[in-house]
Scaffold this active site. Structure first.
Site, short mmCIF file in Angstrom:
data_model
loop_
_atom_site.label_atom_id
_atom_site.label_comp_id
_atom_site.label_asym_id
_atom_site.label_seq_id
_atom_site.Cartn_x
_atom_site.Cartn_y
_atom_site.Cartn_z
N ASP A 63 -86.58 -36.87 109.83
CA ASP A 63 -86.46 -37.73 111.00
C ASP A 63 -85.09 -38.40 110.99
OD1 ASP A 63 -86.91 -39.50 108.90
OD2 ASP A 63 -89.01 -39.79 109.43
N ASP A 65 -83.16 -41.89 111.79
CA ASP A 65 -83.28 -43.33 112.06
C ASP A 65 -81.91 -43.90 112.39
OD1 ASP A 65 -85.97 -43.19 111.48
OD2 ASP A 65 -85.69 -43.70 109.38
N ASP A 136 -84.18 -49.64 99.90
CA ASP A 136 -84.77 -49.39 98.57
C ASP A 136 -83.80 -48.75 97.58
OD1 ASP A 136 -84.79 -47.03 100.02
OD2 ASP A 136 -86.81 -46.41 99.45
P1 ATP Z 1 -88.12 -39.24 104.22
O1 ATP Z 1 -87.30 -38.00 104.11
O2 ATP Z 1 -89.37 -39.21 103.38
O3 ATP Z 1 -88.39 -39.70 105.63
P2 ATP Z 1 -86.64 -41.68 104.06
O4 ATP Z 1 -85.67 -42.21 103.04
O5 ATP Z 1 -86.11 -41.48 105.44
O6 ATP Z 1 -87.23 -40.35 103.48
P3 ATP Z 1 -88.58 -43.42 105.25
O7 ATP Z 1 -89.92 -43.80 104.73
O8 ATP Z 1 -88.49 -42.65 106.51
O9 ATP Z 1 -87.87 -42.65 104.07
O10 ATP Z 1 -87.75 -44.77 105.37
C1 ATP Z 1 -86.51 -44.83 106.09
C2 ATP Z 1 -85.56 -45.77 105.37
O11 ATP Z 1 -86.10 -47.09 105.32
C3 ATP Z 1 -85.29 -45.42 103.90
O12 ATP Z 1 -84.29 -44.44 103.79
C4 ATP Z 1 -84.87 -46.75 103.33
O13 ATP Z 1 -83.52 -47.02 103.62
C5 ATP Z 1 -85.75 -47.74 104.09
N1 ATP Z 1 -87.00 -48.05 103.37
C6 ATP Z 1 -88.17 -47.38 103.44
N2 ATP Z 1 -89.10 -47.96 102.66
C7 ATP Z 1 -88.51 -49.02 102.09
C8 ATP Z 1 -88.96 -50.03 101.18
N3 ATP Z 1 -90.19 -50.03 100.71
N4 ATP Z 1 -88.06 -50.97 100.81
C9 ATP Z 1 -86.80 -50.99 101.29
N5 ATP Z 1 -86.33 -50.06 102.14
C10 ATP Z 1 -87.16 -49.10 102.54
MG MG Z 2 -87.36 -40.90 107.07
#
Ligand code: ATP
Ligand code: MG
Length: 425
Positions: A63, A65, A136
């Site tokens: 996705d 963001d 994170d």
């Molecule tokens: P994925 O490929 O699984 O979507 P992702 O890193 O994009 O990986 P998401 O769950 O979509 O993970 O979260 C988007 C962003 O939000 C992360 O990249 C991170 O920067 C932030 N984030 C998500 N969860 C947390 C958390 N628990 N604490 C702090 N930041 C977070």
């Molecule tokens: Mg994501």
């Protein structure tokens, strides 16, 4: 300690277009539209998070963001297809055709302690730098700036990507205590990318892992679902076992996998089949199938240990799941489907030894899943056959036993005799 100081005071790094590999053609066109509209209306607009990380790794992002200095109300005015969600922190979802959503957040900072009392909608807006530091992992906090195509790194994420390591931002224990799900996210990203875990990030798990048991069961259930369909579940669970976090998520089921090397290994092997199927583009298995697969080594061990009568197995499993103290909230319907599948599978395993099968089980809704699971457990293969268990059974017993038994069972049930079908959970 040295590392900690250097992380907190990390000099921000800006990489110009010619010094990195992210190209606009790899960015989802709808995400680009959102970025450009924000930018043209005078806002800062960055691509952020998993998309930037994956593009830098040459992977296809799941996705896209976006993060901006525009406030939620301003974002809403710019996009007709925008919906604001969230109560404490308002996020914008820009909806596109086919159910696609581009999530747009306003830069924010980590809310201060005790800020739970903030009135609804009171966002803790911040600067881009603060927004990076509230995230994170360093590799998840990189920004791609649409105004000049540069990459902005406030936290040392580029260095960690290059060295293939996962590092939490800030003081690990504090960050885990703020949100224990971050422990799982560290393990997930290390497992998924095949990265190492930075020393302090790894060490702090020791004192914080039990906090996972205090997280919302619904949230953990969602996180687990993400992993099961990721194609990297075995890698993630292998680290989960090594860092002993599974008991804090799956209660007694996780504890068993951590304690029994044989069943822990079998679980990883089964998850490996699931991953291979996902990565080879097979239709994603149902949630019921994935959870049955995950619970099989534990359930099989339970059945073996208790050698119960057939009729009691469903009750045994139901009680054991309820007593396992799992943190994840397993929806009731899913739980009952998983129990049915494991129950039928246990019959199949016994039938493969004794040559006696209750073919009436074929009428059960979970029979097909059990049959496919049988293929994984016994034959070690992902079978596309309609009914791999029956094919196997007929092959080893070289008889038409299946048919005969099926006839016998149906005569039996036609006679109206009770007890010919096992109880439902
Ligand atoms: P994925 O490929 O699984 O979507 P992702 O890193 O994009 O990986 P998401 O769950 O979509 O993970 O979260 C988007 C962003 O939000 C992360 O990249 C991170 O920067 C932030 N984030 C998500 N969860 C947390 C958390 N628990 N604490 C702090 N930041 C977070
Ligand atoms: Mg994501």
């Amino acid at each position: 300690m040295v590392r900690k100081m250097s992380r907190q005071r990390h000099e921000s790094v800006v990489l110009k277009r010619s010094d990195h590999r992210i190209s606009r053609k790899d960015i989802d066109p709808d995400a680009l539209k959102v970025l450009y509209r924000l930018y043209r209306k005078g806002h800062t607009a960055y691509l952020v998070g998993g998309a930037v990380r994956d593009l830098l790794l040459g992977r296809k992002p799941k996705d896209f963001d976006v993060v901006t200095d525009a406030r939620p109300g301003q974002i809403k005015k710019l996009f007709a297809n925008c919906f604001l969600i969230g109560r404490r922190f308002r996020l914008a979802h820009i909806r596109f055709r086919g159910g696609k959503i581009i999530e747009v957040a306003t830069f924010r900072r980590e809310p201060e302690e005790g800020s739970d009392a903030l009135p609804e909608g009171n966002n803790t807006f911040g600067t881009p730098r603060e927004d990076a530091f509230r995230r994170d992992l360093t590799i998840n906090a990189l920004f791609y700036d649409i105004s000049n195509f540069t990459l902005i790194d406030y936290v040392g994420g580029l260095d960690d990507l290059e060295h293939r390591r996962v590092c939490i931002i800030g003081e690990p224990e504090t960050r885990y205590r703020e949100d224990p799900v971050r422990i799982w996210r560290v393990i997930r990203h290390a497992g998924r990318q095949g990265f190492t875990i930075e020393e302090r990030t790894a060490d702090a798990i020791d004192s914080c892992r039990e906090l996972l048991a205090t997280c919302s069961g619904a949230r953990l259930f969602e996180e687990l679902n993400k992993d099961l369909t990721s194609g990297y579940t075995a890698d993630i669970f292998s680290l989960g076992l090594r860092f002993r976090i599974l008991h804090a998520i799956l209660g007694g089921v996780g504890e068993h996998l951590e304690r029994s090397p044989r069943d822990g290994e079998q679980c990883l092997k089964l998850l490996g089949f699931l991953d291979a199927a996902v990565r080879n583009g097979h239709a994603p298995p149902s949630q019921e199938f994935m959870f049955s697969l995950l619970f099989f080594p534990w359930a099989h061990n339970l059945f073996q240990a208790r050698e119960q009568q057939n009729g009691d197995r469903i009750q045994l499993l139901t009680e054991a799941i309820l007593a396992s103290g799992m943190t994840i909230t397993l929806p009731k319907a899913l739980r009952s489907q998983v129990i049915q599948t494991l129950f039928i599978l246990e019959h199949m395993l016994a039938a493969a030894r004794t040559g006696r099968m209750r073919w009436a089980l074929k009428k059960r809704g979970r029979y097909q899943d059990a049959s496919r699971l049988f293929a994984l457990v016994v034959m070690g293969q992902w079978s596309e056959k309609h009914d791999p268990f029956e094919a196997y059974f007929r092959e080893i017993f070289k008889t038409d036993a299946g048919k005969k038994r099926r006839r016998r069972v149906s005569r039996y049930s036609r006679s109206g005799k009770k007890g010919s079908t096992p109880p439902t959970p």
